[in-house]
Write a protein that holds these residues in place. Structure first.
Motif, PDB file in Angstrom:
ATOM      1  N   GLY A  78      11.457   9.229 -17.739  1.00  0.00           N
ATOM      2  CA  GLY A  78      11.793   8.048 -16.946  1.00  0.00           C
ATOM      3  C   GLY A  78      11.297   8.158 -15.522  1.00  0.00           C
ATOM      4  N   VAL A  79      11.428   9.341 -14.934  1.00  0.00           N
ATOM      5  CA  VAL A  79      10.942   9.577 -13.575  1.00  0.00           C
ATOM      6  C   VAL A  79       9.437   9.330 -13.505  1.00  0.00           C
ATOM      7  N   ARG A  80       8.717   9.789 -14.500  1.00  0.00           N
ATOM      8  CA  ARG A  80       7.275   9.584 -14.518  1.00  0.00           C
ATOM      9  C   ARG A  80       6.909   8.123 -14.764  1.00  0.00           C
ATOM     10  N   ALA A  81       7.678   7.468 -15.620  1.00  0.00           N
ATOM     11  CA  ALA A  81       7.291   6.133 -16.075  1.00  0.00           C
ATOM     12  C   ALA A  81       7.602   5.029 -15.079  1.00  0.00           C
ATOM     13  N   PHE A  82       8.737   5.106 -14.391  1.00  0.00           N
ATOM     14  CA  PHE A  82       9.213   3.951 -13.633  1.00  0.00           C
ATOM     15  C   PHE A  82       8.214   3.439 -12.595  1.00  0.00           C
ATOM     16  N   PRO A  83       7.581   4.279 -11.784  1.00  0.00           N
ATOM     17  CA  PRO A  83       6.638   3.712 -10.804  1.00  0.00           C
ATOM     18  C   PRO A  83       5.507   2.914 -11.444  1.00  0.00           C
ATOM     19  N   ASN A  84       5.134   3.270 -12.667  1.00  0.00           N
ATOM     20  CA  ASN A  84       4.059   2.565 -13.352  1.00  0.00           C
ATOM     21  C   ASN A  84       4.536   1.280 -14.022  1.00  0.00           C
ATOM     22  N   LEU A  85       5.835   1.014 -13.998  1.00  0.00           N
ATOM     23  CA  LEU A  85       6.377  -0.217 -14.556  1.00  0.00           C
ATOM     24  C   LEU A  85       6.517  -1.318 -13.517  1.00  0.00           C
ATOM     25  N   VAL A  86       6.348  -0.991 -12.235  1.00  0.00           N
ATOM     26  CA  VAL A  86       6.462  -2.018 -11.195  1.00  0.00           C
ATOM     27  C   VAL A  86       5.323  -3.027 -11.395  1.00  0.00           C
ATOM     28  N   PRO A  87       5.625  -4.294 -11.577  1.00  0.00           N
ATOM     29  CA  PRO A  87       4.562  -5.282 -11.809  1.00  0.00           C
ATOM     30  C   PRO A  87       3.615  -5.365 -10.607  1.00  0.00           C
ATOM     31  N   ASP A  88       2.347  -5.068 -10.847  1.00  0.00           N
ATOM     32  CA  ASP A  88       1.369  -5.035  -9.759  1.00  0.00           C
ATOM     33  C   ASP A  88       0.240  -6.043  -9.954  1.00  0.00           C
ATOM     34  N   ARG A  89       0.429  -6.976 -10.883  1.00  0.00           N
ATOM     35  CA  ARG A  89      -0.514  -8.079 -11.067  1.00  0.00           C
ATOM     36  C   ARG A  89       0.272  -9.248 -11.653  1.00  0.00           C
ATOM     37  N   ASP A  90      -0.300 -10.427 -11.573  1.00  0.00           N
ATOM     38  CA  ASP A  90       0.434 -11.633 -11.965  1.00  0.00           C
ATOM     39  C   ASP A  90       0.883 -11.630 -13.416  1.00  0.00           C
ATOM     40  N   ASP A  91       0.084 -11.002 -14.293  1.00  0.00           N
ATOM     41  CA  ASP A  91       0.410 -11.025 -15.712  1.00  0.00           C
ATOM     42  C   ASP A  91       1.055  -9.731 -16.196  1.00  0.00           C
ATOM     43  N   ALA A  92       1.482  -8.879 -15.287  1.00  0.00           N
ATOM     44  CA  ALA A  92       2.135  -7.627 -15.678  1.00  0.00           C
ATOM     45  C   ALA A  92       3.497  -7.922 -16.291  1.00  0.00           C
ATOM     46  N   PRO A  93       3.940  -7.100 -17.252  1.00  0.00           N
ATOM     47  CA  PRO A  93       5.293  -7.284 -17.791  1.00  0.00           C
ATOM     48  C   PRO A  93       6.341  -7.281 -16.674  1.00  0.00           C
ATOM     49  N   GLY A  94       7.188  -8.263 -16.669  1.00  0.00           N
ATOM     50  CA  GLY A  94       8.229  -8.387 -15.659  1.00  0.00           C
ATOM     51  C   GLY A  94       7.866  -9.286 -14.497  1.00  0.00           C
ATOM     52  N   ALA A  95       6.577  -9.582 -14.300  1.00  0.00           N
ATOM     53  CA  ALA A  95       6.178 -10.369 -13.129  1.00  0.00           C
ATOM     54  C   ALA A  95       6.682 -11.807 -13.217  1.00  0.00           C
ATOM     55  N   GLU A 105       0.828  -1.196   0.000  1.00  0.00           N
ATOM     56  CA  GLU A 105       0.000   0.000   0.000  1.00  0.00           C
ATOM     57  C   GLU A 105       0.867   1.252   0.000  1.00  0.00           C
ATOM     58  N   GLY A 106       2.011   1.185   0.676  1.00  0.00           N
ATOM     59  CA  GLY A 106       2.932   2.316   0.664  1.00  0.00           C
ATOM     60  C   GLY A 106       3.414   2.623  -0.742  1.00  0.00           C
ATOM     61  N   PHE A 107       3.666   1.576  -1.526  1.00  0.00           N
ATOM     62  CA  PHE A 107       4.073   1.815  -2.910  1.00  0.00           C
ATOM     63  C   PHE A 107       2.937   2.435  -3.712  1.00  0.00           C
ATOM     64  N   ARG A 108       1.720   1.968  -3.518  1.00  0.00           N
ATOM     65  CA  ARG A 108       0.590   2.541  -4.263  1.00  0.00           C
ATOM     66  C   ARG A 108       0.458   4.032  -3.979  1.00  0.00           C
ATOM     67  N   ARG A 109       0.661   4.407  -2.723  1.00  0.00           N
ATOM     68  CA  ARG A 109       0.591   5.833  -2.391  1.00  0.00           C
ATOM     69  C   ARG A 109       1.703   6.610  -3.083  1.00  0.00           C
ATOM     70  N   TRP A 110       2.903   6.031  -3.113  1.00  0.00           N
ATOM     71  CA  TRP A 110       4.008   6.695  -3.809  1.00  0.00           C
ATOM     72  C   TRP A 110       3.715   6.832  -5.301  1.00  0.00           C
ATOM     73  N   ARG A 111       3.181   5.768  -5.902  1.00  0.00           N
ATOM     74  CA  ARG A 111       2.870   5.822  -7.328  1.00  0.00           C
ATOM     75  C   ARG A 111       1.817   6.893  -7.613  1.00  0.00           C
ATOM     76  N   ASP A 112       0.809   6.972  -6.792  1.00  0.00           N
ATOM     77  CA  ASP A 112      -0.217   7.993  -6.975  1.00  0.00           C
ATOM     78  C   ASP A 112       0.378   9.393  -6.856  1.00  0.00           C
ATOM     79  N   TYR A 113       1.260   9.566  -5.883  1.00  0.00           N
ATOM     80  CA  TYR A 113       1.900  10.872  -5.712  1.00  0.00           C
ATOM     81  C   TYR A 113       2.751  11.214  -6.929  1.00  0.00           C
ATOM     82  N   ASN A 114       3.556  10.255  -7.373  1.00  0.00           N
ATOM     83  CA  ASN A 114       4.419  10.508  -8.526  1.00  0.00           C
ATOM     84  C   ASN A 114       3.590  10.832  -9.771  1.00  0.00           C
ATOM     85  N   ASN A 115       2.497  10.125  -9.959  1.00  0.00           N
ATOM     86  CA  ASN A 115       1.661  10.359 -11.133  1.00  0.00           C
ATOM     87  C   ASN A 115       1.005  11.736 -11.108  1.00  0.00           C
ATOM     88  N   ALA A 116       0.885  12.304  -9.921  1.00  0.00           N
ATOM     89  CA  ALA A 116       0.317  13.647  -9.794  1.00  0.00           C
ATOM     90  C   ALA A 116       1.380  14.738  -9.897  1.00  0.00           C
TER      91      ALA A 116
END
Length: 300
Positions: free
Chosen positions: A207-224, A159-170
């Motif tokens: 890259g700064v904007r993109a990287f948090p959205n590249l973290v695999p957050d579901r089983d079939d995400a790229p990289g998972a 959940e801490g990562f989700r909050r960081w991703r939301d912040y970064n996306n904003a």
């Protein structure tokens, strides 16, 4: 170099505090021809141990300036690349250019190009998300691991990562230096500014904007899938030495996440806990590097 790729002017990297490393470049890595990747390479080329230090987001190789001299003083070769989109490496302007597979392939090509062996893999944040998968391709290259606040992108995030991703996306024009200084209050203003050096304006921050959205957050995400394979490798096949350091105040990848990772690394001793360190553990890096070298019997 076309308009779809930016290159930070060299003068922005002049006289950065604590950073005297000579820049080196490849512009013909397999799969990334025409893009220039920056790295530093210090210490003897024939050293028995090479520390391969991989940074995370939104930092660059400058993050390792407190650890690099400790490693070289012990006789190690130290190699510190900047991911594409960060540091002195080229920066494609399209956020969609950045993918997990592309960055992993670039690092594999980089390691192959330098033909690194006897590698002490040093990772944190995205350095671990990518770096912890590298031994799958060539396990014989890697003999030691120094792991700091990071994880494997197996498809589940905190959940801490989700909050960081939301912040970064904003924050499409994230104030990088200010962000890092908030987590590292001992940094001088000049050191904080060094983290802004790669990014003259928001166009350089794809890259700064993109990287948090590249973290695999579901089983079939790229990289998972490759990350799950890596998890199995560290649990059952890893035969090298390991050392873990945890920044205990990290709200994203702190003690609970790191203890889970610790349990997954075969033979890893009890971690070094740094009470006042946050996510960017390398800013407390000198004692971490010394403790790791002592653990590996490489101090001298």
């Amino acid at each position: 170099m076309g308009n779809d790729v930016l290159r930070t002017p060299d003068e922005r990297f002049a006289q950065l505090p604590g950073w005297t490393s000579m820049p080196r470049y490849f512009d013909d890595l397999a799969g990334c021809e025409g893009l220039r990747l920056h790295y530093v390479d210090e210490g003897p080329r024939d050293a028995a141990v090479t520390a391969l230090c991989l940074h995370g987001e939104p930092t660059w190789g400058y993050l390792y300036r407190r650890m690099l001299p400790v490693f070289t003083a012990a006789g190690l070769r130290v190699v510190v690349p900047d991911f594409f989109g960060f540091g002195r490496s080229d920066k494609p302007v399209d956020d969609g250019w950045y993918t997990f597979e592309r960055h992993r392939a670039a690092m594999l090509a980089f390691v192959d190009r330098l033909d690194l062996h006897g590698v002490l893999l040093v990772v944190q944040d995205w350095g671990g998300l990518i770096g912890l998968t590298l031994p799958l391709a060539a396990p014989e290259r890697y003999t030691r691991l120094l792991v700091m606040n990071t994880g494997l992108g197996t498809g589940t995030v905190t959940e801490g990562f989700r909050r960081w991703r939301d912040y970064n996306n904003a924050q499409p024009d994230l104030a990088v230096g200010r962000l890092i200084q908030r987590g590292c209050p001992h940094l001088s203003d000049a050191e904080a500014a060094a983290y802004d050096a790669p990014f003259p304006d928001r166009r350089h921050k794809a890259g700064v904007r993109a990287f948090p959205n590249l973290v695999p957050d579901r089983d079939d995400a790229p990289g998972a899938a490759i990350s799950r394979d890596a998890l199995a490798y560290w649990k059952t096949r890893w035969a090298g030495e390991s050392f873990m350091a945890i920044g205990m105040t990290d709200p994203v990848l702190g003690a609970p996440a790191m203890r889970g990772l610790h349990a997954a690394i075969r033979g890893c001793p009890p971690p070094m806990e740094i009470a006042d360190a946050g996510h960017f553990v390398q800013e407390w890096g000198e004692p971490v590097a010394r403790a790791a070298l002592a653990r590996f019997g490489l101090d001298r």
